[in-house]
Design a protein around this motif. Structure first.
Motif, PDB file in Angstrom:
ATOM      1  N   SER A  72       0.908  -1.328  -0.052  1.00  0.00           N
ATOM      2  CA  SER A  72      -0.033  -0.052  -0.084  1.00  0.00           C
ATOM      3  C   SER A  72       0.885   1.235  -0.007  1.00  0.00           C
ATOM      4  N   VAL A  73       0.124   2.181  -0.438  1.00  0.00           N
ATOM      5  CA  VAL A  73       0.775   3.650  -0.331  1.00  0.00           C
ATOM      6  C   VAL A  73      -0.058   4.470   0.679  1.00  0.00           C
ATOM      7  N   ILE A  74       0.840   4.966   1.714  1.00  0.00           N
ATOM      8  CA  ILE A  74       0.031   5.892   2.899  1.00  0.00           C
ATOM      9  C   ILE A  74       0.627   7.233   2.580  1.00  0.00           C
ATOM     10  N   MET A  75      -0.297   8.245   2.466  1.00  0.00           N
ATOM     11  CA  MET A  75       0.128   9.483   1.927  1.00  0.00           C
ATOM     12  C   MET A  75       0.311  10.310   3.304  1.00  0.00           C
ATOM     13  N   PRO A  76       0.793  11.612   3.195  1.00  0.00           N
ATOM     14  CA  PRO A  76       1.374  12.141   4.478  1.00  0.00           C
ATOM     15  C   PRO A  76       0.504  12.438   5.596  1.00  0.00           C
ATOM     16  N   ARG A 127      -3.095   9.155   9.880  1.00  0.00           N
ATOM     17  CA  ARG A 127      -3.219   8.311  11.474  1.00  0.00           C
ATOM     18  C   ARG A 127      -3.834   6.928  11.215  1.00  0.00           C
ATOM     19  N   ILE A 128      -3.323   6.143  11.612  1.00  0.00           N
ATOM     20  CA  ILE A 128      -3.707   4.708  11.553  1.00  0.00           C
ATOM     21  C   ILE A 128      -3.875   4.220  12.931  1.00  0.00           C
ATOM     22  N   GLY A 129      -5.132   3.789  13.438  1.00  0.00           N
ATOM     23  CA  GLY A 129      -5.371   3.156  14.782  1.00  0.00           C
ATOM     24  C   GLY A 129      -4.571   1.776  15.009  1.00  0.00           C
ATOM     25  N   GLU A 130      -5.071   1.236  15.958  1.00  0.00           N
ATOM     26  CA  GLU A 130      -4.620  -0.308  16.220  1.00  0.00           C
ATOM     27  C   GLU A 130      -5.446  -1.222  15.664  1.00  0.00           C
ATOM     28  N   ASN A 131      -4.902  -2.448  15.325  1.00  0.00           N
ATOM     29  CA  ASN A 131      -5.568  -3.650  14.711  1.00  0.00           C
ATOM     30  C   ASN A 131      -6.078  -3.199  13.285  1.00  0.00           C
ATOM     31  N   VAL A 132      -5.637  -2.577  12.583  1.00  0.00           N
ATOM     32  CA  VAL A 132      -6.118  -2.007  11.412  1.00  0.00           C
ATOM     33  C   VAL A 132      -5.411  -3.010  10.120  1.00  0.00           C
ATOM     34  N   THR A 133      -6.040  -3.428   9.408  1.00  0.00           N
ATOM     35  CA  THR A 133      -5.286  -3.955   8.213  1.00  0.00           C
ATOM     36  C   THR A 133      -5.694  -3.122   6.909  1.00  0.00           C
ATOM     37  N   ILE A 134      -4.667  -2.865   6.312  1.00  0.00           N
ATOM     38  CA  ILE A 134      -4.561  -2.432   4.817  1.00  0.00           C
ATOM     39  C   ILE A 134      -3.873  -3.083   3.892  1.00  0.00           C
ATOM     40  N   GLU A 135      -4.658  -3.429   2.963  1.00  0.00           N
ATOM     41  CA  GLU A 135      -3.962  -4.374   1.868  1.00  0.00           C
ATOM     42  C   GLU A 135      -4.245  -3.682   0.348  1.00  0.00           C
ATOM     43  N   LYS A 136      -3.288  -3.635  -0.454  1.00  0.00           N
ATOM     44  CA  LYS A 136      -3.318  -2.820  -1.712  1.00  0.00           C
ATOM     45  C   LYS A 136      -4.307  -1.994  -1.654  1.00  0.00           C
ATOM     46  N   ALA A 137      -3.990  -0.789  -1.118  1.00  0.00           N
ATOM     47  CA  ALA A 137      -4.587   0.410  -1.026  1.00  0.00           C
ATOM     48  C   ALA A 137      -3.794   1.838  -1.225  1.00  0.00           C
ATOM     49  N   ILE A 138      -4.513   2.788  -1.610  1.00  0.00           N
ATOM     50  CA  ILE A 138      -3.936   4.079  -1.496  1.00  0.00           C
ATOM     51  C   ILE A 138      -4.466   4.921  -0.601  1.00  0.00           C
ATOM     52  N   VAL A 139      -3.989   5.439   0.605  1.00  0.00           N
ATOM     53  CA  VAL A 139      -4.845   6.343   1.357  1.00  0.00           C
ATOM     54  C   VAL A 139      -4.342   7.762   1.262  1.00  0.00           C
ATOM     55  N   GLY A 140      -5.385   8.594   1.179  1.00  0.00           N
ATOM     56  CA  GLY A 140      -4.794   9.830   0.877  1.00  0.00           C
ATOM     57  C   GLY A 140      -4.540  10.911   2.022  1.00  0.00           C
ATOM     58  N   VAL A 141      -4.064  12.050   1.630  1.00  0.00           N
ATOM     59  CA  VAL A 141      -3.499  12.865   3.049  1.00  0.00           C
ATOM     60  C   VAL A 141      -4.517  13.089   3.967  1.00  0.00           C
ATOM     61  N   ASP A 142      -3.617  13.203   5.205  1.00  0.00           N
ATOM     62  CA  ASP A 142      -4.231  13.822   6.418  1.00  0.00           C
ATOM     63  C   ASP A 142      -5.626  12.793   6.737  1.00  0.00           C
ATOM     64  N   THR A 143      -5.731  11.513   6.427  1.00  0.00           N
ATOM     65  CA  THR A 143      -7.030  10.875   6.541  1.00  0.00           C
ATOM     66  C   THR A 143      -6.490  10.128   8.031  1.00  0.00           C
ATOM     67  N   GLN A 144      -7.665   9.894   8.858  1.00  0.00           N
ATOM     68  CA  GLN A 144      -7.726   9.211   9.883  1.00  0.00           C
ATOM     69  C   GLN A 144      -8.516   7.771   9.845  1.00  0.00           C
ATOM     70  N   ILE A 145      -7.546   6.660  10.047  1.00  0.00           N
ATOM     71  CA  ILE A 145      -8.355   5.387  10.159  1.00  0.00           C
ATOM     72  C   ILE A 145      -8.337   4.976  11.428  1.00  0.00           C
ATOM     73  N   GLU A 146      -9.552   4.503  11.964  1.00  0.00           N
ATOM     74  CA  GLU A 146      -9.814   4.329  13.524  1.00  0.00           C
ATOM     75  C   GLU A 146      -9.487   2.906  13.567  1.00  0.00           C
ATOM     76  N   ASP A 147      -9.252   2.326  14.948  1.00  0.00           N
ATOM     77  CA  ASP A 147      -8.993   0.997  15.169  1.00  0.00           C
ATOM     78  C   ASP A 147     -10.140  -0.152  14.401  1.00  0.00           C
ATOM     79  N   GLN A 148      -9.502  -1.172  14.300  1.00  0.00           N
ATOM     80  CA  GLN A 148      -9.958  -2.457  13.790  1.00  0.00           C
ATOM     81  C   GLN A 148     -10.328  -2.266  12.326  1.00  0.00           C
ATOM     82  N   CYS A 149     -10.181  -1.048  11.805  1.00  0.00           N
ATOM     83  CA  CYS A 149     -10.613  -1.003  10.110  1.00  0.00           C
ATOM     84  C   CYS A 149     -10.108  -2.321   9.320  1.00  0.00           C
ATOM     85  N   LYS A 150     -10.725  -2.532   8.159  1.00  0.00           N
ATOM     86  CA  LYS A 150      -9.969  -3.374   7.192  1.00  0.00           C
ATOM     87  C   LYS A 150     -10.242  -2.694   5.838  1.00  0.00           C
TER      88      LYS A 150
END
Lengths: 402, 371
Positions: free
Chosen positions: A328-332, A335-358
């Motif tokens: 994956s590509v995680i942009m500037p 913030r990614i919380g705990e127990n998150v899984t990110i696979e084959k993704a592009i995450v845009g700037v300043d985004t917040q991903i809370e716990d347990q997301c997939k």
């Protein structure tokens, strides 16, 4: 104004609509790439490293981020007394003004800017390709061939050739035919969107093209064919090396992944050909004891408590405990919380991903919706993905996890 | 803070950082993965709104000038004000004290002709992330002549005998100052950051000079404690006093605690430094990094544990870095092992070598040594 031998014009006004949400608030050249760069850094750095110090940057679509990023060009050492970077947006004239109608029209509307430097040659570049190229060698080639126009070309795989503008050349590299996206290509030399013209000659064609109301005022579609038809001396300059058009999500993701191989085709560590960019002034990255990082690129200001494999983290990313990022590509500043899984993704700037997301998935086949889902998931910038959500590109449902 | 100018004093009386400072001023000693010591005080001044900074440099200041340039990264490349180097006069190199007023005297013109009313003077060996505005407000509210910023040190794990200590009464007024006391009676350590009116500084310089006195703190402050309103302003944040190789090592390692990382690098503002445009750090297959601070432009193929790694370091396959500080452009080649080591810039540890220091006596390897 002191005369310049060659002025560069960088076309940076494109929307890049195929990049979807990534270009919602950004012009394509301003899209982050490669861990700490934006796409335009490659072209601007090429200009400086090739010794071209006069660059006009043509902007139009969502120019705020791009304009503030470029500033006076000091980050690329292009803040010069004579020349340097000039940002050229469309403007109102005595008889009203208009938007840039096409690439050729954008240059046409800025004839005055180029004429200030009274150059012999004009280098036309586009701000949406990833490559390292010495333009001064191409200019030498142009002079040696006594060309009126030189177009840089790169060999592409034959099966992909029908997706490019293809140059058919004679033995001496003279272009005899140009075909835009031919169904049956006669050669595999694709135009890289890098042109050198004799400015005096080009100016005439730009004016002629402007007087044709049916023209779409585009270099590839109008100017080049018109010049070929008129029998101008046009040559193809063969470029060898890494070059990618990153106009789609797939190609942007793939070009990022290309950097992760042990000896990547595009060497960012080359001291002789640095790619410059704006430094965000973050402290060094912190890799915690609970972290595991492999085959990845990580930047200053990152705090990593989770696992990162085959991925790129831009500056200021926080990755919580128990989270895993793959391919994956995680942009500037994401913030990614705990127990998150990110696979084959592009995450845009300043985004917040809370716990347990997939986010996204690597499986070829999705069990939940019985569909192929090897596509890349894109998460928009500046949003909050609340805890426990699952996001997938090609899934029909935003299925809750657990 | 528009009315305040900054002076950074780099006079040192000894090479207390040993191998690290033999060939460079302490101000230019690398710290924290991508910084030099001076970056902290300079960034603090800029983040507080100071726009004019003079640096009293000692000998061997080329590395420093190279690092600071015209002050562009600190936004100090201004038409008016900005960054000034104040080099020592050639004939006056003997017997330098840290707070030697003779150097200030040499640059009286610069001090006199700047248009600021106040001056903030600081050294470089106390690293912190402070906004001076509060201290300045305190200075004005107390109608103080001199304000000394100090820190209450509760438990002294590090030897601070080279520091100054102040004794204050309830309202903050300072009634005593001790310079490098063998046994401290106070636990208020002076951070050697002083605020005063420029005119008072000029008076002190002139009067001390005329009497053949030279130390600003001893002759200027202590002797005038009864006459001047000298106040202490307590600083509450994190600080690191670097006065020896062990303290350098300890405070570097403290950066591996995320709360300290955050406090020192982000608390009141960012710390700026010269940018190098290095690419992201690459972790290849076989990299195993845990509890480490890593700067950009590194290529890591081996193991890094409890360590600080500066910009442009290459770690070979099977190499093991443990409890160490590896400065910029070092190379730790395949299967080499280092433990409790401080490797200065450009050190190369060739294949299969093993180097080991002790936690309380880390092994310092001189710049550009090839082992």
């Amino acid at each position: 104004m002191q005369r310049k031998e060659c002025v560069a014009m960088l076309l940076a006004g494109g929307q890049g609509s195929r990049l979807g949400v990534l270009t919602k608030k950004l012009a394509k050249p301003a899209v982050p790439f490669g861990g700490r760069y934006r796409i335009i850094d490659f072209t601007l750095s090429n200009c400086n490293n090739s010794g071209f110090d006069t660059v006009g940057v043509l902007t139009q679509y969502q120019p705020l981020a791009l304009n503030t990023y470029i500033g006076i060009g000091s980050h690329w050492d292009l803040d010069r007394k004579n020349g340097g970077v000039t940002v050229l947006p469309p403007f109102v004239k005595e008889m009203g003004g208009e938007w840039y109608k096409g690439t050729a029209n954008a240059i046409y509307q800025n004839i005055e800017y180029v004429d200030r430097y009274n150059p012999k040659y004009l280098l036309v570049l586009s701000g949406d390709h990833i490559y390292k190229m010495d333009y001064s060698l191409m200019l030498d080639f142009h002079k040696e061939k006594q060309a009126d126009a030189t177009i840089a070309v790169i060999e592409v795989p034959w099966q992909e050739a029908s997706g490019f503008g293809i140059m058919n050349t004679a033995k001496d590299a003279r272009i005899i035919e140009f075909e835009e996206k031919p169904t049956v290509p006669k050669s595999n030399l694709a135009s890289m969107g890098v042109y050198i013209f004799n400015w005096g000659i080009l100016k005439g064609y730009l004016e002629k093209d402007e007087n044709n109301p049916r023209s779409s005022n585009d270099f590839g579609k109008n100017i080049i064919p018109m010049m070929l038809q008129a029998g101008q001396r046009m040559f193809a300059y063969p470029f060898k090396g890494y070059w990618r058009d990153v106009g789609t999500i797939e190609s942007l993701w793939q070009a990022n992944m290309d950097l992760l191989s042990e000896s990547p085709l595009l060497n960012l560590n080359d001291q002789e050909w640095r790619i410059y960019s704006v430094t965000p002034h973050h402290p060094p990255q912190y890799i915690a004891a609970s972290a595991d990082v492999n085959c990845s690129l990580i930047n200053e200001g990152c705090m990593v408590y989770g696992s990162v494999y085959n991925s790129i983290l831009f500056p200021g990313v926080y990755l919580g405990k128990g989270s895993t990022i793959r391919d994956s590509v995680i942009m500037p500043n994401v913030r990614i919380g705990e127990n998150v899984t990110i696979e084959k993704a592009i995450v845009g700037v300043d985004t917040q991903i809370e716990d347990q997301c997939k986010i996204g998935c690597l499986d070829e086949f999705c069990q939940k919706c019985n569909e192929l889902c090897s596509k890349i998931t894109v998460v928009e910038g500046n949003i909050v993905v609340s805890g426990g959500q699952a996001l997938k590109k090609s899934c029909k449902f935003d299925c809750k996890v657990g | 803070m528009k009315d305040v100018m900054g002076i950074i004093n780099l006079m040192e009386n000894e090479d207390y950082l040993k191998e690290l400072s033999y060939h460079r001023p302490v101000a230019a000693v690398p710290f924290g993965g991508r910084y030099r010591m001076i970056d902290f005080v300079l960034s603090n001044m800029v983040n507080s709104g100071i726009r004019n900074v003079g640096i009293l440099v000692q000998h061997q200041y080329r590395a420093l000038m190279d690092h600071l340039g015209r002050g562009k990264e600190w936004d100090l490349d201004r038409k008016r004000d900005g960054l000034f180097f104040l080099p020592p006069s050639q004939y006056n190199n003997q017997g330098i004290y840290h707070w030697d007023l003779r150097h200030f005297y040499n640059h009286l013109d610069y001090i006199n002709y700047s248009r600021h009313k106040y001056v903030l003077i600081s050294g470089v060996n106390v690293l912190c992330n402070i906004n001076y505005q509060e201290a300045f407000k305190f200075h004005q509210a107390m109608q103080a002549d001199i304000t000394i910023i100090y820190k209450d040190i509760e438990n002294q794990s590090i030897n601070l005998t080279q520091s100054h200590f102040v004794d204050t009464v309830e309202d903050g007024r300072i009634i005593g100052i001790e310079i490098s006391p063998a046994k401290t009676t106070s636990n208020k350590m002076s951070m050697e950051m002083f605020i005063m009116k420029k005119s008072l500084l000029v008076d002190l310089i002139n009067s001390c000079h005329s009497r053949g006195e030279c130390d600003m703190v001893r002759d200027g402050f202590i002797k005038n404690l009864h006459r001047l309103r000298v106040f202490g302003f307590p600083y509450q944040g994190y600080l690191a006093t670097i006065n020896s190789v062990p303290s350098y090592y300890k405070h570097s390692m403290d950066l591996l605690k995320p709360e300290i990382w955050r406090k020192l690098f982000y608390d009141q503002g960012k710390i700026f430094t010269k940018t190098k445009d290095g690419p992201p750090t690459k972790y290849n297959e076989g990299a195993k990094v845990s509890n480490a601070l890593v700067a950009n432009d590194c290529i890591i193929n081996g193991i890094v544990e409890n360590s600080v790694v500066f910009r442009g370091v290459k770690v070979g396959k099977g190499a093991h870095i443990k409890d160490s500080i590896i400065m910029q452009k070092c190379e730790i080649q395949e299967n080499a092992t280092v433990e409790h080591v401080i490797a200065d810039k450009g050190v190369i540890i060739t294949k299969d070598k093993h180097l080991k220091g002790e936690e309380h006596y880390p092994l310092v390897i001189k710049k550009r040594t090839v082992i």
